[in-house]
Design a protein around this motif. Structure first.
Motif, short mmCIF file in Angstrom:
data_model
loop_
_atom_site.label_atom_id
_atom_site.label_comp_id
_atom_site.label_asym_id
_atom_site.label_seq_id
_atom_site.Cartn_x
_atom_site.Cartn_y
_atom_site.Cartn_z
N GLU A 114 40.97 38.83 41.09
CA GLU A 114 41.22 39.59 39.86
C GLU A 114 40.26 39.19 38.76
O GLU A 114 39.75 40.04 38.02
CB GLU A 114 42.68 39.42 39.40
N LEU A 121 33.45 43.60 35.48
CA LEU A 121 33.70 44.75 34.61
C LEU A 121 33.05 44.51 33.24
O LEU A 121 32.32 45.36 32.72
CB LEU A 121 35.20 44.99 34.47
N ARG A 159 29.28 53.94 36.25
CA ARG A 159 30.07 54.19 37.47
C ARG A 159 30.64 52.88 38.01
O ARG A 159 31.82 52.82 38.40
CB ARG A 159 29.22 54.88 38.54
N THR A 161 31.28 50.25 36.27
CA THR A 161 32.31 49.87 35.29
C THR A 161 33.60 50.63 35.57
O THR A 161 34.70 50.04 35.57
CB THR A 161 31.81 50.17 33.86
N TRP A 162 33.49 51.91 35.80
CA TRP A 162 34.66 52.75 36.09
C TRP A 162 35.38 52.26 37.34
O TRP A 162 36.61 52.09 37.34
CB TRP A 162 34.19 54.20 36.26
N PHE A 163 34.65 52.01 38.42
CA PHE A 163 35.27 51.54 39.66
C PHE A 163 35.97 50.20 39.45
O PHE A 163 37.09 49.99 39.92
CB PHE A 163 34.23 51.43 40.78
N PHE A 165 37.08 48.99 36.61
CA PHE A 165 38.23 49.23 35.73
C PHE A 165 39.40 49.76 36.54
O PHE A 165 40.53 49.26 36.44
CB PHE A 165 37.84 50.20 34.61
N GLU A 166 39.16 50.78 37.33
CA GLU A 166 40.26 51.39 38.11
C GLU A 166 40.81 50.41 39.15
O GLU A 166 42.01 50.40 39.41
CB GLU A 166 39.79 52.68 38.77
N THR A 167 39.96 49.57 39.70
CA THR A 167 40.39 48.60 40.69
C THR A 167 41.27 47.52 40.08
O THR A 167 42.17 46.99 40.73
CB THR A 167 39.18 47.97 41.39
N THR A 168 41.03 47.22 38.79
CA THR A 168 41.78 46.15 38.14
C THR A 168 42.99 46.64 37.35
O THR A 168 43.73 45.83 36.78
CB THR A 168 40.88 45.35 37.17
N ARG A 169 43.20 47.95 37.31
CA ARG A 169 44.36 48.47 36.56
C ARG A 169 45.66 48.02 37.20
O ARG A 169 45.81 48.00 38.40
CB ARG A 169 44.34 50.01 36.54
N GLN A 170 46.59 47.69 36.36
CA GLN A 170 47.90 47.23 36.82
C GLN A 170 48.89 48.40 36.74
O GLN A 170 48.93 49.11 35.74
CB GLN A 170 48.40 46.07 35.96
#
Length: 172
Positions: A114, A121, A159, A161-163, A165-170
């Protein structure tokens, strides 16, 4: 004894022809060289995390980081060659890169998956700001070719950054 024409060419300073003013060549090639140092730092950090990731999402993270590292590395030659095309010089050693990099290293023995993703990110977001700053410099000097390349690299970094970000969203 006077030098031969081959010796004269070998000893001559680098004078790549360019339509840019000398101050533009200096400013832009220095900015590109610093970006190249940052790109190498981000590449190595991404590979470091790729090699050392562990846990239940190992395969997904391992593949994501490998893909991102490959994309990051793919920009290195274009950045260095652009600096040379306009008449500047670029990185000459690992030490030179280390003196210029603004993306921090991570030499920790262990980083949680994480934290790896969160750090990458932030690094990619930082890289986007550095790319935009260099784009502004190119705009000031009328270097549309370098600005055009930077636009593609900005899009790639956004892109990533987006990936991340989405991967680390809780989930809530």
């Amino acid at each position: 004894m006077s030098p031969t024409s081959a010796e004269k060419r070998r000893l001559a300073p680098l004078k790549t022809p360019s339509g840019l003013a000398s101050n533009a060549i200096t400013d832009i090639s220095h900015a590109l060289t610093a970006l190249l140092a940052d790109i190498f730092a981000l590449y190595l950090k991404t590979k470091n995390f790729h090699w050392h990731v562990s846990g239940p999402h190992f395969r997904d993270y391992h593949l994501l980081l490998d893909e991102q590292a490959e994309q990051i590395f793919a920009t290195t030659d274009d950045i260095a060659e652009r600096a040379r095309k306009i008449g500047g010089t670029t990185l000459r050693s690992i030490g030179h890169a280390a003196r210029l990099q603004r993306i921090p290293d991570n030499d920790a023995d262990y980083v949680t998956p994480e934290d790896m993703l969160a750090e990458l990110l932030e690094d990619n977001k930082h890289l986007v700001s550095l790319l935009r700053e260099t784009h502004g410099l190119c705009d000031e000097h009328g270097d549309v070719a370098t600005a055009s390349l930077l636009e593609n690299w900005i899009d790639e970094a956004e892109r990533r950054t987006w990936f991340l970000f989405e991967t680390t969203r809780q989930a809530k």
